[in-house]
Design a protein around this motif. Structure first.
Motif, mmCIF file in Angstrom:
data_model
loop_
_atom_site.group_PDB
_atom_site.id
_atom_site.type_symbol
_atom_site.label_atom_id
_atom_site.label_comp_id
_atom_site.label_asym_id
_atom_site.label_seq_id
_atom_site.Cartn_x
_atom_site.Cartn_y
_atom_site.Cartn_z
ATOM 1 N N VAL A 192 -8.000 -2.695 -6.140
ATOM 2 C CA VAL A 192 -7.190 -3.719 -5.482
ATOM 3 C C VAL A 192 -6.819 -4.785 -6.500
ATOM 4 C CG1 VAL A 192 -7.101 -5.405 -3.611
ATOM 5 C CG2 VAL A 192 -8.479 -3.316 -3.356
ATOM 6 N N GLU A 209 -4.107 6.867 3.117
ATOM 7 C CA GLU A 209 -5.203 6.209 2.405
ATOM 8 C C GLU A 209 -5.813 7.025 1.268
ATOM 9 O OE1 GLU A 209 -7.938 4.411 5.078
ATOM 10 O OE2 GLU A 209 -6.361 3.545 6.317
ATOM 11 N N VAL A 228 -3.935 -0.746 -4.512
ATOM 12 C CA VAL A 228 -3.423 -1.564 -3.423
ATOM 13 C C VAL A 228 -3.225 -2.970 -3.983
ATOM 14 C CG1 VAL A 228 -3.953 -2.584 -1.164
ATOM 15 C CG2 VAL A 228 -4.613 -0.205 -1.682
ATOM 16 N N HIS A 231 -6.542 -0.695 4.493
ATOM 17 C CA HIS A 231 -5.256 -0.451 3.829
ATOM 18 C C HIS A 231 -5.390 0.513 2.650
ATOM 19 C CE1 HIS A 231 -3.469 -3.755 6.153
ATOM 20 N NE2 HIS A 231 -4.615 -4.373 5.961
ATOM 21 N N GLY A 249 -7.780 0.266 0.256
ATOM 22 C CA GLY A 249 -8.365 -0.368 -0.926
ATOM 23 C C GLY A 249 -9.878 -0.260 -0.957
ATOM 24 N N ARG A 263 0.842 -1.194 0.000
ATOM 25 C CA ARG A 263 0.000 0.000 0.000
ATOM 26 C C ARG A 263 0.874 1.240 0.000
ATOM 27 N NH1 ARG A 263 -2.057 -0.505 6.359
ATOM 28 N NH2 ARG A 263 -0.196 0.487 7.245
ATOM 29 N N SER A 264 0.248 2.351 -0.264
ATOM 30 C CA SER A 264 0.980 3.609 -0.292
ATOM 31 C C SER A 264 1.378 4.028 1.114
ATOM 32 C CB SER A 264 0.112 4.694 -0.928
ATOM 33 O OG SER A 264 0.716 5.957 -0.739
ATOM 34 N N VAL A 277 1.274 -0.339 -6.559
ATOM 35 C CA VAL A 277 1.099 0.858 -5.719
ATOM 36 C C VAL A 277 1.434 2.112 -6.531
ATOM 37 C CG1 VAL A 277 1.905 2.067 -3.645
ATOM 38 C CG2 VAL A 277 1.504 -0.416 -3.583
#
Lengths: 298, 298
Positions: free
Chosen positions: B74, B68, B109, B144, B146, B63-64, B104
């Protein structure tokens, strides 16, 4: 200009798959503005050179303005237009100066040809003209910086069929044999005996549809050892998708490998070539790989 | 690093098509050094999260690191390895941190999973594990960054077969139905009844080869309305090329369109995924187009 791949694909989907005038004009409008003008930098065009006696036996050479240097691969392009229309260049669109100029940026020389049209000039006039253009290229392209031993032929739609006919020998090979390093067929019909009987097919292949099976290139393309790059587009008319699927099946059945049939997602019948030199170009990079692989003689 | 497409293709051709240890190790050596380290910048990996009771029920989330923001598409990735080996990550290669990190950078995600292996866990354990991983994603990926309503599943080789089984329902769908926006199948066998009887096929599909026909995904994939991205590589083993050609023929016969079967020129069985995040990446841009088209809900 579409901002995303999705926007452009949606716009093409809205135009539909049928090759009606509105679809063709809409595709030109959509694609032409996206061609990057930088591809024209440093390109010299020598236009309307005759390669035969007919008024349509004309070709344009796209070469580097910087001079000759090492002999370069040569890409000959044969336009589409349902056998009955089309041209190598246009005063109102970037087609096919985009392809010729982009080719020069790749380090090649390009030759874009006119050829005789149906119904006045039926099968196999297109392949004969292609053969004559190849002969002209082998004899003359050295004067423009091109390597006559490294010639690629590309065509789209009816132009692809003329190239395919040349590859399998339907139009003869002129004075140099089949002088080619590879062929690129964009949205082609291969199994002519099963082609639809639409007007412009009858104009070229003749009213006696019982003979069309002899004009098929499917088996000859499966048999050839010439490197090929084939493509079919997501929004091609169903007939082109049918012929591509049939080629995949027959090629595998006979050769035991998957053929070099490139699927062009989000493209229609026209955009693979119209998109060359634009940010949406899917075909150009594959041609560059193909010529990079097959354009070097050890 | 190869300097040209041709050099790299020649090197892969020399390694051959058979999935023997030397070919696999050679491909890793060739591809791994080309992965651009910049794809790892700003990526946060949450690793070894359990999605089931078995020690192989583990997944990594990419993830970044920036936080968020708007919920992101995803991409779940299911590795290959002939049903009997393989892993979501490695201490000695960039696989498949390359895919997770590249995803990413695309604004998504990524979730890269392990799953149970044959022969201890035969058909349809892989598809069941995929279903459980999808359930985990729908339940947890919001934490996360997504979007649980915008999930894509990708797999390669045996991993593609597990994804295909999930798509057609062979492993069940878990608690959320078939919660997918699209599926990506890289070098997949579809027509299991015609698959070769090699050891690792028997390990997963069982010694009773007369039952394998029931495990085919070909018809289910033709019948599904789920968006698909399929691929076959020039240097895939002949069996993969055979199944791809068969899918093209059957799909056209039943649906009247050419399927989304992407031909990957100059690639072998492993390089489409191993090349993600490198200058030779052919698969990644197509996944980006696919998710760009299918990952937006109106």
């Amino acid at each position: 200009m579409a901002q995303t791949f999705r926007e452009r694909r949606d716009a093409l989907a809205t135009l539909g798959q049928d090759l009606v005038p509105e679809m063709i004009a809409g595709t030109v409008q959509l694609a032409a503005l996206d061609v990057d003008l930088a591809i024209f930098d440093g390109v010299e065009i020598v236009d309307d050179l005759p390669y035969g006696p007919h008024e349509r036996h004309l070709l344009d050479v796209y070469r580097s303005a910087a001079g000759e240097g090492t002999p370069r691969p040569v890409l000959i392009y044969v336009h589409g237009g349902g056998f009955v229309r089309g041209a190598k260049d246009s005063d109102t669109t970037p087609y096919f100066a985009n392809l010729g100029s982009w080719a020069v940026q790749q380090g090649w020389v390009a030759v874009v040809i006119n050829y005789r049209l149906a119904p006045q000039h039926p099968y196999p006039s297109g392949a004969q003209d292609v053969a004559d253009a190849v002969t002209w290229v082998v004899d003359n392209i050295g004067d423009h910086g091109g390597d006559p031993s490294c010639v690629f032929l590309a065509g789209q739609s009816a132009g692809a069929m003329h190239v395919a006919d040349y590859v399998v020998g339907h139009g003869g090979y002129g004075t140099h044999g089949r002088a080619l390093a590879g062929a690129i067929l964009v949205s082609c019909l291969y199994d002519v005996g099963r082609a639809s009987h639409r007007d412009f097919h009858r104009a070229y292949w003749g009213e006696d549809t019982s003979r069309w099976g002899e004009y098929a290139t499917l088996q000859g393309l499966i048999d050839t050892d010439l490197p090929l790059l084939l493509s079919v587009s997501e929004f091609d008319e169903p007939e082109f998708q049918e012929h591509a699927a049939r080629l995949v099946a027959e090629w595998f059945a006979q050769r035991g490998t998957y053929p070099p049939m490139h699927y062009l997602y989000g493209q229609n019948h026209l955009t693979p070539v119209y998109g060359i030199g634009s940010p949406w170009d899917e075909l150009g990079p594959r041609i560059a790989q193909f010529i990079g692989v097959n354009g070097v003689v050890e």
